[in-house]
Design a protein around this motif. Sequence first.
Motif, PDB file in Angstrom:
ATOM      1  N   VAL A   2       0.884  -1.208  -0.116  1.00 19.64           N
ATOM      2  CA  VAL A   2      -0.131  -0.086   0.033  1.00 19.64           C
ATOM      3  C   VAL A   2       0.917   1.197   0.072  1.00 19.64           C
ATOM      4  N   CYS A   3       1.840   1.330   0.903  1.00 18.74           N
ATOM      5  CA  CYS A   3       2.645   2.436   1.122  1.00 18.74           C
ATOM      6  C   CYS A   3       3.531   2.546  -0.407  1.00 18.74           C
ATOM      7  N   GLY A   4       4.008   1.469  -1.003  1.00 14.65           N
ATOM      8  CA  GLY A   4       4.614   1.759  -2.343  1.00 14.65           C
ATOM      9  C   GLY A   4       3.648   2.315  -3.431  1.00 14.65           C
ATOM     10  N   ALA A   5       2.434   1.958  -3.483  1.00 18.57           N
ATOM     11  CA  ALA A   5       1.440   2.457  -4.346  1.00 18.57           C
ATOM     12  C   ALA A   5       1.101   3.979  -3.959  1.00 18.57           C
ATOM     13  N   LEU A   6       1.156   4.401  -2.792  1.00 20.21           N
ATOM     14  CA  LEU A   6       0.703   5.676  -2.238  1.00 20.21           C
ATOM     15  C   LEU A   6       1.900   6.695  -2.786  1.00 20.21           C
ATOM     16  N   VAL A   7       3.048   6.121  -2.286  1.00 20.65           N
ATOM     17  CA  VAL A   7       4.342   6.931  -2.465  1.00 20.65           C
ATOM     18  C   VAL A   7       4.729   7.201  -3.699  1.00 20.65           C
ATOM     19  N   ASN A   8       4.800   5.805  -4.661  1.00 18.27           N
ATOM     20  CA  ASN A   8       5.458   5.980  -6.007  1.00 18.27           C
ATOM     21  C   ASN A   8       4.181   6.390  -7.092  1.00 18.27           C
ATOM     22  N   GLY A   9       3.042   6.493  -6.592  1.00 22.26           N
ATOM     23  CA  GLY A   9       2.207   6.799  -7.674  1.00 22.26           C
ATOM     24  C   GLY A   9       2.161   8.281  -8.183  1.00 22.26           C
ATOM     25  N   PRO A  10       2.065   9.174  -6.931  1.00 23.30           N
ATOM     26  CA  PRO A  10       2.391  10.653  -7.465  1.00 23.30           C
ATOM     27  C   PRO A  10       3.846  10.896  -8.327  1.00 23.30           C
ATOM     28  N   TYR A  11       4.794  10.288  -7.585  1.00 18.92           N
ATOM     29  CA  TYR A  11       6.207  10.387  -8.021  1.00 18.92           C
ATOM     30  C   TYR A  11       6.206   9.791  -9.513  1.00 18.92           C
ATOM     31  N   ALA A  12       5.506   8.718  -9.872  1.00 18.89           N
ATOM     32  CA  ALA A  12       5.696   8.202 -11.422  1.00 18.89           C
ATOM     33  C   ALA A  12       4.612   9.356 -12.338  1.00 18.89           C
ATOM     34  N   LEU A  13       3.644   9.840 -11.703  1.00 17.68           N
ATOM     35  CA  LEU A  13       2.765  10.616 -12.653  1.00 17.68           C
ATOM     36  C   LEU A  13       3.329  11.848 -13.042  1.00 17.68           C
ATOM     37  N   ILE A  14       4.141  12.535 -12.055  1.00 15.73           N
ATOM     38  CA  ILE A  14       4.921  13.709 -12.104  1.00 15.73           C
ATOM     39  C   ILE A  14       5.848  13.714 -13.195  1.00 15.73           C
ATOM     40  N   THR A  15       6.543  12.562 -12.918  1.00 15.53           N
ATOM     41  CA  THR A  15       7.820  12.563 -13.999  1.00 15.53           C
ATOM     42  C   THR A  15       7.661  12.064 -15.443  1.00 15.53           C
ATOM     43  N   THR A  16       6.112  11.624 -15.540  1.00 17.82           N
ATOM     44  CA  THR A  16       5.855  11.261 -16.814  1.00 17.82           C
ATOM     45  C   THR A  16       4.848  12.169 -17.346  1.00 17.82           C
ATOM     46  N   ALA A  17       3.690  11.912 -17.048  1.00 14.16           N
ATOM     47  CA  ALA A  17       2.415  12.422 -17.833  1.00 14.16           C
ATOM     48  C   ALA A  17       2.488  13.928 -17.624  1.00 14.16           C
ATOM     49  N   VAL A  18       2.618  14.484 -16.175  1.00 13.49           N
ATOM     50  CA  VAL A  18       2.556  15.867 -15.885  1.00 13.49           C
ATOM     51  C   VAL A  18       3.977  16.413 -16.932  1.00 13.49           C
ATOM     52  N   SER A  19       5.204  15.589 -16.735  1.00 14.53           N
ATOM     53  CA  SER A  19       6.195  16.335 -17.478  1.00 14.53           C
ATOM     54  C   SER A  19       5.819  16.783 -19.066  1.00 14.53           C
ATOM     55  N   ALA A  20       5.106  15.447 -19.561  1.00 13.64           N
ATOM     56  CA  ALA A  20       4.924  15.620 -20.981  1.00 13.64           C
ATOM     57  C   ALA A  20       3.814  16.861 -21.102  1.00 13.64           C
ATOM     58  N   ASP A  21       2.758  17.115 -20.256  1.00  9.78           N
ATOM     59  CA  ASP A  21       1.888  18.056 -20.234  1.00  9.78           C
ATOM     60  C   ASP A  21       2.615  19.249 -20.309  1.00  9.78           C
TER      61      ASP A  21
END
Length: 483
Positions: free
Chosen positions: A382-401
Amino acid sequence: FPSLLLSLSRYRGFTLFLTFLFYTSYHLSRKPISIIKSQLHRNCSTLIRPPNLNGTDNETWCDWVPFDQDNYKTLFGAVDNSFLVAYAIGMFFSGIFGERVPLRYYLTIGMLLSGLFTCLLGLGFYLNIHSIWYYAFFQVRAMNGLVQTTGWPAVVACVGNWFGKGKRGFIMGVWNSHTSVGNILGSLIAGVFVSSAWGMSFIVPGIIIASTGVLCFFFLVESETMLIVVYGQEDNEKEPLLQNSSSNEEIFSSPGQSNSISSEPAEEHTKAISFCGALRIPGVMEFSLCLLFAKLVSYTFLYWLPLYIANVAHFDPKEAGDMSTLFDVGGIVGGIVAGLVSDQTGGRASTCCVMLILAAPMVSVHSHIRHHWLLTMWMLLVCGALVNGPYALITTAVSADLGTHESLRGNSRALSTVTAIIDGTGSIGAALGPLLAGLISPTGWNNVFFMLITADILACLLLSRLVYKEVRGWCGHSPRHRG
């Protein structure tokens, strides 16, 4: 070469696979240091001392000098930090080079050098090297940190050259699982050798990343444009990721900016964006600073979780390393869920904020159930999902946006620089987290968890303005856009 040509769709799939493999190898080569920490400093009183071992302190005979002293946690922090500080500094320049150097050569050189420096760290075992300067400098730690910065901006830019913007969050969320897959494989490979010959825990990953560098040189096609030039093929139906659009611009734009910018026609720019120009893109600063605290939490787990498990549960190094992979398994799920939810809601910032808010109490709960290991395994997921989810989103889709923001007016040479700024700022947090953990952990692991909870809360606060704009959009005060 008609018989050798693949369709463009197959090339896209092959490029996605290659870049996934490349960045998996980058993370695979970073992970072993966290696994072998518990082997470099052990509880020697629980082991049987060989009868032929003379002239060694009875309490530290099984430890590896210089990590046999009471300040071993501080030394571990210094070794980690030499890599992470070099990585953070180098990342700000890496994106600038990535916009100006062919990506195939850039990635190939980076992976070959990273393999070399990772192997040199493992050779410390076979050459019987006991100098902290060797281990801090070789992971040729600082030098490896610099060359590893070649990876992220280059693979994001390469994927951006090939893939359309539809379902960007979901596609990049799945693709970004390479981070967790690399951590898992790095843990498992290092765990095989950690108790017998820990030098191989570095040499084998070093050989793997160097081998992927060779694959990159021979097989990577950087963009569809290059394929068209070489083979004369075109795909008129493709919609490039770097094509300028209004998606997600509302939350990233300053008040009154959108109308003035959108009234100007898009232009094709051949000149790469400057560092300061990328910083001025609305939203870059907020997400960069948010990522600083998100990566502080993620990388503290990355580098210290196996040692924490070994110390608290008294697991051997291999068992601690294997259990720590559950955190990365959760990270894979978290990255995919974050991308899918943000695609459906159009709320990149809100998705990150909700996951960070939930992560804070989960980290706290984890610190209090550490002796119940069945529950701990679930909490790691659970911690891995909640901690790494925002990290993954910001470094990929948000960066592309942000790399395709309308203020760029069609400039297709900004994504690598924007990605480097966001990830470089985040890497400052990645450097601070393990360093602070090394300094705080002697006072008690609970204090380390308190630091992580504080970082999660600060990350949420930094996104408050963007979350407010997204919520207003959902309430009908402004148009809502999907990414």
